[in-house]
Scaffold this motif. Structure first.
Motif, short mmCIF file in Angstrom:
data_model
loop_
_atom_site.label_atom_id
_atom_site.label_comp_id
_atom_site.label_asym_id
_atom_site.label_seq_id
_atom_site.Cartn_x
_atom_site.Cartn_y
_atom_site.Cartn_z
N SER A 128 49.33 45.22 34.59
CA SER A 128 47.99 45.55 34.10
C SER A 128 47.12 44.31 33.93
O SER A 128 45.96 44.29 34.39
CB SER A 128 48.11 46.31 32.77
OG SER A 128 46.82 46.61 32.26
N ALA A 129 47.63 43.28 33.29
CA ALA A 129 46.84 42.07 33.06
C ALA A 129 46.44 41.41 34.37
O ALA A 129 45.31 40.92 34.52
CB ALA A 129 47.62 41.09 32.18
N THR A 130 47.36 41.41 35.35
CA THR A 130 47.06 40.81 36.65
C THR A 130 45.99 41.60 37.39
O THR A 130 45.05 41.02 37.95
CB THR A 130 48.34 40.75 37.50
OG1 THR A 130 49.32 39.96 36.82
CG2 THR A 130 48.05 40.14 38.87
N ALA A 131 46.12 42.92 37.36
CA ALA A 131 45.14 43.76 38.05
C ALA A 131 43.75 43.60 37.43
O ALA A 131 42.75 43.49 38.14
CB ALA A 131 45.59 45.22 37.99
N GLU A 132 43.69 43.60 36.10
CA GLU A 132 42.40 43.46 35.43
C GLU A 132 41.76 42.10 35.73
O GLU A 132 40.54 42.01 35.90
CB GLU A 132 42.57 43.66 33.93
CG GLU A 132 42.90 45.10 33.55
CD GLU A 132 43.03 45.30 32.05
OE1 GLU A 132 42.80 44.31 31.30
OE2 GLU A 132 43.33 46.42 31.62
N GLN A 133 42.57 41.05 35.80
CA GLN A 133 42.03 39.73 36.12
C GLN A 133 41.48 39.69 37.54
O GLN A 133 40.44 39.08 37.80
CB GLN A 133 43.10 38.66 35.93
CG GLN A 133 42.56 37.24 36.03
CD GLN A 133 41.50 36.94 34.98
OE1 GLN A 133 41.72 37.17 33.80
NE2 GLN A 133 40.35 36.47 35.42
N LYS A 134 42.19 40.34 38.47
CA LYS A 134 41.71 40.38 39.85
C LYS A 134 40.38 41.14 39.95
O LYS A 134 39.49 40.76 40.71
CB LYS A 134 42.76 41.02 40.76
CG LYS A 134 43.95 40.12 41.08
CD LYS A 134 44.91 40.79 42.04
CE LYS A 134 46.02 39.84 42.47
NZ LYS A 134 45.51 38.72 43.28
N VAL A 135 40.24 42.22 39.17
CA VAL A 135 38.97 42.95 39.16
C VAL A 135 37.87 42.06 38.58
O VAL A 135 36.77 41.97 39.13
CB VAL A 135 39.10 44.25 38.36
CG1 VAL A 135 37.73 44.91 38.20
CG2 VAL A 135 40.05 45.21 39.06
N ALA A 136 38.17 41.40 37.46
CA ALA A 136 37.18 40.51 36.84
C ALA A 136 36.76 39.40 37.80
O ALA A 136 35.60 38.99 37.81
CB ALA A 136 37.74 39.92 35.56
N ASP A 137 37.71 38.93 38.62
CA ASP A 137 37.42 37.85 39.57
C ASP A 137 36.92 38.36 40.92
O ASP A 137 36.76 37.57 41.86
CB ASP A 137 38.68 37.00 39.79
CG ASP A 137 39.10 36.25 38.54
OD1 ASP A 137 38.25 36.05 37.65
OD2 ASP A 137 40.28 35.86 38.46
N SER A 138 36.71 39.68 41.03
CA SER A 138 36.22 40.30 42.27
C SER A 138 37.17 40.14 43.43
O SER A 138 36.76 40.09 44.59
CB SER A 138 34.83 39.75 42.64
OG SER A 138 33.89 40.03 41.63
N GLU A 139 38.47 40.08 43.15
CA GLU A 139 39.48 39.93 44.20
C GLU A 139 40.09 41.29 44.53
O GLU A 139 41.28 41.53 44.34
CB GLU A 139 40.56 38.95 43.74
CG GLU A 139 40.05 37.54 43.52
CD GLU A 139 41.12 36.60 42.99
OE1 GLU A 139 42.28 37.07 42.81
OE2 GLU A 139 40.81 35.42 42.74
N PHE A 140 39.25 42.20 45.02
CA PHE A 140 39.70 43.55 45.34
C PHE A 140 38.64 44.25 46.18
O PHE A 140 37.50 43.78 46.28
CB PHE A 140 39.95 44.35 44.05
CG PHE A 140 38.68 44.76 43.33
CD1 PHE A 140 38.24 46.08 43.38
CD2 PHE A 140 37.92 43.84 42.62
CE1 PHE A 140 37.07 46.46 42.74
CE2 PHE A 140 36.75 44.21 41.97
CZ PHE A 140 36.33 45.54 42.03
N GLU A 141 39.02 45.37 46.79
CA GLU A 141 38.05 46.24 47.47
C GLU A 141 37.78 47.47 46.60
O GLU A 141 36.63 47.82 46.36
CB GLU A 141 38.58 46.66 48.84
CG GLU A 141 38.50 45.57 49.88
CD GLU A 141 38.79 46.09 51.29
OE1 GLU A 141 38.62 45.31 52.24
OE2 GLU A 141 39.18 47.26 51.45
N ALA A 142 38.86 48.14 46.18
CA ALA A 142 38.76 49.25 45.24
C ALA A 142 39.89 49.10 44.25
O ALA A 142 40.95 48.56 44.58
CB ALA A 142 38.84 50.60 45.96
N ALA A 143 39.68 49.54 43.03
CA ALA A 143 40.71 49.39 42.00
C ALA A 143 40.65 50.55 41.03
O ALA A 143 39.57 51.09 40.75
CB ALA A 143 40.55 48.06 41.26
#
Length: 275
Positions: free
Chosen positions: A142-157
């Motif tokens: 969870s913490a890793t996924a949320e950080q990737k979203v915060a850092d815009s390192e995703f397409e959809a989440a």
């Protein structure tokens, strides 16, 4: 039995699908996001993931229990036919042997999906495949996924969220975070730049009159629903059972989905018990 009372708390939590419009030309198209909304079956998610206890998605973002909820926004009733028509119009009219759509150039309709909840994300992927949309799932802590979203390192989440009954100004914090534009830290769709939405979100926080602010928030919800800016998979209830004969003074705090977190309930109980 009759000695227990069962209470369904307000549906102020759930999982949201957010997008990175800067990372995907496909998702940057409003019609693509709308097609995803039509392809999603919110009721199936409630039935399979929440034992049938929950509320279906609201395209206006605010949950139905919210004081500023607009019930008249555009709806996306589950329809593979409507989703298919939108995808056809986007050029993804061919269907491969595996059921996934592709365009005249042979490009598969494929989107990367980041999530931390396996059950919700896997069911979502299954639903999208029925419409010919491939979501390639990556599961992370969870913490890793949320950080990737915060850092815009995703397409959809898919991100979990509580506190959805709070001040509707959280819409501004997600999508018009002050004078500098959308916040980079909020777990929200990135790259959303509807100028009218941002203007209204910025203005609504200055209004003192309740009815005037509510009317403006209604307009904001209509615009956001039309844009399919984010997709709530479903809203979840908290279910609590108690014995009224022992204590029947439970109450909810503001924005709480479960009254067990309200300290006033316990203070009143102590006064009543010692009386």
């Amino acid at each position: 039995g009759d000695e227990f009372t069962v209470q369904y708390g307000p549906a102020f939590s759930g999982s949201r699908l957010v997008f990175n419009l800067d990372a995907s030309e496909l998702l940057a198209q409003k019609e693509m996001r709308q097609a995803i909304y039509y392809a999603m079956d919110s009721q199936e998610m409630i039935d399979k993931l929440a034992s049938g206890v929950g509320e279906v998605s609201n395209p206006g973002v605010l949950p139905p229990a919210h004081i500023m909820y607009n019930p008249d926004v555009r709806q996306y009733a589950h329809s593979l036919d409507v989703a298919g028509a939108l995808l056809d119009a986007l050029g993804y009219s061919e269907i491969g042997e595996d059921g996934i759509r592709f365009n005249d150039s042979g490009q598969r309709l494929s989107i990367e999906l980041l999530a931390s909840s396996a059950d919700a994300s896997k069911l979502f992927v299954e639903q999208m495949a029925r419409a010919g949309i491939e979501f390639v799932l990556t599961l992370a802590e969870s913490a890793t996924a949320e950080q990737k979203v915060a850092d815009s390192e995703f397409e959809a989440a898919i991100v979990g969220h509580a506190g959805l009954g709070g001040n509707a100004d959280y819409l501004r914090e997600r999508y018009a975070g002050g004078d500098l534009g959308a916040s980079t830290t909020e777990l929200a769709t990135k790259g959303y730049d509807n100028a009218e939405v941002i203007r209204l979100l910025t203005e609504q926080r200055t209004l003192i009159n309740f009815d005037e602010r509510k009317a403006m928030l209604y307009e904001i919800q209509e615009l956001m629903a039309e844009d399919a800016v984010e997709i709530m998979l479903y809203y979840g209830y908290d279910v609590t059972a108690w014995r009224p004969a022992v204590w029947d003074g439970w109450m909810y705090c503001y924005d709480e989905r479960n009254f067990l977190g309200c300290k006033m309930s316990y203070l009143l109980y102590d006064q009543w018990k010692d009386a």
